[in-house]
Scaffold this motif. Sequence first.
Motif, PDB file in Angstrom:
ATOM      1  N   GLN A 149       0.834  -1.203   0.000  1.00 36.88           N
ATOM      2  CA  GLN A 149       0.000   0.000   0.000  1.00 36.88           C
ATOM      3  C   GLN A 149       0.870   1.255   0.000  1.00 36.88           C
ATOM      4  N   PRO A 150       0.573   2.253  -0.840  1.00 35.48           N
ATOM      5  CA  PRO A 150       1.344   3.510  -0.820  1.00 35.48           C
ATOM      6  C   PRO A 150       1.231   4.200   0.534  1.00 35.48           C
ATOM      7  N   VAL A 151       2.340   4.736   1.015  1.00 37.67           N
ATOM      8  CA  VAL A 151       2.342   5.393   2.319  1.00 37.67           C
ATOM      9  C   VAL A 151       1.444   6.626   2.303  1.00 37.67           C
ATOM     10  N   GLY A 152       1.326   7.274   1.155  1.00 33.23           N
ATOM     11  CA  GLY A 152       0.471   8.452   1.060  1.00 33.23           C
ATOM     12  C   GLY A 152      -0.987   8.168   1.348  1.00 33.23           C
ATOM     13  N   ASP A 153      -1.397   6.891   1.311  1.00 32.97           N
ATOM     14  CA  ASP A 153      -2.783   6.524   1.593  1.00 32.97           C
ATOM     15  C   ASP A 153      -3.036   6.272   3.078  1.00 32.97           C
ATOM     16  N   LEU A 154      -1.968   6.252   3.881  1.00 34.23           N
ATOM     17  CA  LEU A 154      -2.117   5.937   5.297  1.00 34.23           C
ATOM     18  C   LEU A 154      -2.520   7.176   6.095  1.00 34.23           C
ATOM     19  N   SER A 155      -3.072   6.957   7.285  1.00 33.92           N
ATOM     20  CA  SER A 155      -3.332   8.065   8.203  1.00 33.92           C
ATOM     21  C   SER A 155      -2.005   8.617   8.702  1.00 33.92           C
ATOM     22  N   GLY A 156      -2.046   9.803   9.300  1.00 32.67           N
ATOM     23  CA  GLY A 156      -0.816  10.446   9.749  1.00 32.67           C
ATOM     24  C   GLY A 156      -0.022   9.619  10.728  1.00 32.67           C
ATOM     25  N   GLY A 157      -0.711   9.017  11.694  1.00 25.90           N
ATOM     26  CA  GLY A 157      -0.013   8.216  12.692  1.00 25.90           C
ATOM     27  C   GLY A 157       0.653   6.995  12.098  1.00 25.90           C
ATOM     28  N   ASN A 158      -0.012   6.348  11.164  1.00 22.84           N
ATOM     29  CA  ASN A 158       0.568   5.151  10.555  1.00 22.84           C
ATOM     30  C   ASN A 158       1.693   5.501   9.586  1.00 22.84           C
ATOM     31  N   ALA A 159       1.579   6.640   8.895  1.00 27.65           N
ATOM     32  CA  ALA A 159       2.686   7.092   8.051  1.00 27.65           C
ATOM     33  C   ALA A 159       3.916   7.384   8.909  1.00 27.65           C
ATOM     34  N   GLN A 160       3.690   7.976  10.087  1.00 23.86           N
ATOM     35  CA  GLN A 160       4.818   8.258  10.983  1.00 23.86           C
ATOM     36  C   GLN A 160       5.452   6.960  11.481  1.00 23.86           C
ATOM     37  N   LYS A 161       4.658   5.932  11.672  1.00 25.57           N
ATOM     38  CA  LYS A 161       5.221   4.643  12.079  1.00 25.57           C
ATOM     39  C   LYS A 161       6.122   4.064  10.993  1.00 25.57           C
ATOM     40  N   VAL A 162       5.763   4.294   9.739  1.00 21.00           N
ATOM     41  CA  VAL A 162       6.618   3.830   8.639  1.00 21.00           C
ATOM     42  C   VAL A 162       7.955   4.562   8.670  1.00 21.00           C
ATOM     43  N   VAL A 163       7.916   5.860   8.967  1.00 13.36           N
ATOM     44  CA  VAL A 163       9.153   6.636   9.081  1.00 13.36           C
ATOM     45  C   VAL A 163      10.009   6.074  10.222  1.00 13.36           C
ATOM     46  N   PHE A 164       9.372   5.747  11.345  1.00 10.87           N
ATOM     47  CA  PHE A 164      10.081   5.127  12.466  1.00 10.87           C
ATOM     48  C   PHE A 164      10.672   3.783  12.055  1.00 10.87           C
ATOM     49  N   ALA A 165       9.889   3.014  11.325  1.00  7.31           N
ATOM     50  CA  ALA A 165      10.355   1.692  10.902  1.00  7.31           C
ATOM     51  C   ALA A 165      11.642   1.801  10.100  1.00  7.31           C
ATOM     52  N   ARG A 166      11.708   2.774   9.189  1.00  6.78           N
ATOM     53  CA  ARG A 166      12.921   2.959   8.396  1.00  6.78           C
ATOM     54  C   ARG A 166      14.089   3.377   9.285  1.00  6.78           C
ATOM     55  N   ALA A 167      13.828   4.274  10.255  1.00  9.84           N
ATOM     56  CA  ALA A 167      14.892   4.728  11.148  1.00  9.84           C
ATOM     57  C   ALA A 167      15.472   3.581  11.974  1.00  9.84           C
ATOM     58  N   LEU A 168      14.624   2.601  12.283  1.00 12.02           N
ATOM     59  CA  LEU A 168      15.045   1.487  13.136  1.00 12.02           C
ATOM     60  C   LEU A 168      15.472   0.265  12.342  1.00 12.02           C
ATOM     61  N   ALA A 169      15.360   0.328  11.013  1.00 12.10           N
ATOM     62  CA  ALA A 169      15.545  -0.868  10.180  1.00 12.10           C
ATOM     63  C   ALA A 169      16.925  -1.483  10.312  1.00 12.10           C
ATOM     64  N   ASP A 170      17.942  -0.653  10.532  1.00 11.55           N
ATOM     65  CA  ASP A 170      19.320  -1.158  10.569  1.00 11.55           C
ATOM     66  C   ASP A 170      19.846  -1.287  11.988  1.00 11.55           C
ATOM     67  N   ASP A 171      18.932  -1.381  12.974  1.00 10.06           N
ATOM     68  CA  ASP A 171      19.310  -1.486  14.393  1.00 10.06           C
ATOM     69  C   ASP A 171      20.360  -0.441  14.758  1.00 10.06           C
ATOM     70  N   PRO A 172      20.031   0.842  14.676  1.00  6.67           N
ATOM     71  CA  PRO A 172      21.029   1.894  14.874  1.00  6.67           C
ATOM     72  C   PRO A 172      21.583   1.923  16.295  1.00  6.67           C
ATOM     73  N   ASP A 173      22.822   2.382  16.415  1.00  4.25           N
ATOM     74  CA  ASP A 173      23.434   2.557  17.730  1.00  4.25           C
ATOM     75  C   ASP A 173      22.902   3.809  18.417  1.00  4.25           C
ATOM     76  N   ALA A 174      22.463   4.774  17.618  1.00  6.58           N
ATOM     77  CA  ALA A 174      21.900   6.006  18.172  1.00  6.58           C
ATOM     78  C   ALA A 174      20.734   6.442  17.298  1.00  6.58           C
ATOM     79  N   LEU A 175      19.754   7.064  17.942  1.00 10.91           N
ATOM     80  CA  LEU A 175      18.525   7.464  17.268  1.00 10.91           C
ATOM     81  C   LEU A 175      18.285   8.941  17.543  1.00 10.91           C
ATOM     82  N   VAL A 176      18.011   9.713  16.485  1.00 13.36           N
ATOM     83  CA  VAL A 176      17.671  11.125  16.627  1.00 13.36           C
ATOM     84  C   VAL A 176      16.248  11.300  16.112  1.00 13.36           C
ATOM     85  N   VAL A 177      15.355  11.791  16.969  1.00 12.33           N
ATOM     86  CA  VAL A 177      13.927  11.861  16.665  1.00 12.33           C
ATOM     87  C   VAL A 177      13.432  13.273  16.923  1.00 12.33           C
ATOM     88  N   ILE A 178      12.790  13.883  15.917  1.00 16.60           N
ATOM     89  CA  ILE A 178      12.315  15.264  16.043  1.00 16.60           C
ATOM     90  C   ILE A 178      10.787  15.294  15.986  1.00 16.60           C
TER      91      ILE A 178
END
Length: 482
Positions: free
Chosen positions: A379-408
Amino acid sequence: MKRFGPTTALDGAGISIAEGETHALVGRNGAGKSTLVSILTGLQRPDEGEVRFSGEPAPALGDRDAWRQRVACVYQKSTIIPALTVAENLFLNRQTEGRLINWRALRARARELLDTYEVDVDPQALAGDLGVEQRQLVEIARALSFGARFIILDEPTARLDGPAIERLFDRMRALRRQGVTMMYISHHLDEVYEICQSVTVFRDARHIMTAPVADLPHDELVDAMTGEATAAYQARARTPREAVVLAASGLSLAGRYQDVELSVRSGEVVGLAGSGSSGKVSLAETLVGLRRADTGAVTVNGRAVRPGDVPAALAAGLGFVPEDRHHQGFVPLLSVAENGTMSIAHKLGRLGAVSPARRRARAVRMIQDLDIKTEGPDQPVGDLSGGNAQKVVFARALADDPDALVVINPTAGVDVKAKQALLGAVEDAADRGAGAVLVSDELDDLRICDRVLVMFHGRVVKDVPRGWSDHELVAVMEGIEE
């Protein structure tokens, strides 16, 4: 009633707004608010039911001028064109009634319009040079210039700081005294109680209740939105480790911040708080390479990161959730799977080719881990609600098991349940040993932090340990005490 294929976006829902009142529309992401707005502004036709303005039926769907004379909408996502001047934006497609544009007359009309609504902006200024607050006021003036006396404000405070929000509310009160009727959409319930006279709740595409704000206890409003009693997010107890995973030393950027020292340990969540002019967002963007500091260095696990280089920061072990998900966070036409795995595409195949099966498998896991409400990985992310689109952004940020996370501003424009999931994702990362920097204008977001660095006019003025009171933190943020 409104359906999109098998999905029921509105199920017998409606709203009735009295002339001259400010009426809140609240509900979780996916409750049907955006669909109602599209119907009230003539962008969609309801499958059943009707729209009336002052008792008269709504115009035909194709009569855009007639719709603009009845209702105006200021969206959370700005519609201002940055490359045009303020005057050109105000009268876009209305610059002239003849064949040639009289630029002096256009600027005079713009100045008169801005003065009418007390908007202190130069008509000749480029819209792209305006701040968020100024762009929003220009949008309000443009919306009202068509003659509409009913205006919809969709999450207008999502990117404003405290003083700017108060100025917006003052402007809204002035408009109400002039007879303007407003529908106010927000996830911030304290704002509903401050600025609105009535509130309507949507849940699961249905109308749940409408009540005077003064007669509605806060808990009852939250219960109506969620369908259950929802407790405030409970921050977890943590013991950060000794290893420093993210550090900044001597960072300065002219006009933004000066002499910043920052150290984040493994398993620690450090907050950054301050007003919109404090420099906190610019500092966070420097940590991940979106900005290049004039002086100083950023290190991840003790190794220097090339300044102003986002790929280098990601490769060093940083994950990032940007401030504006619409412009910086995702590609709306790409799928959940493509957006969520963008940062690890090189690990999902060989010789530069991505394996669709591996990408899909990773996306399914992301959807499960973050409880993303979607029809599936395609499903295209543009079709999701705001909260679920933001979760996709989080998913990408966490995809590589980062050592540090910066969240704005991770919870801007999302509902109560989504806020809990997103803050939980930050704490999950910390529990796994990542360090996190959390920038937010929301005090409730900052409660998960082990400590909060408060910035004022570009400097870190205080390191506040967990357990602070709202009064204590706000006082430092506003420069009342240090």
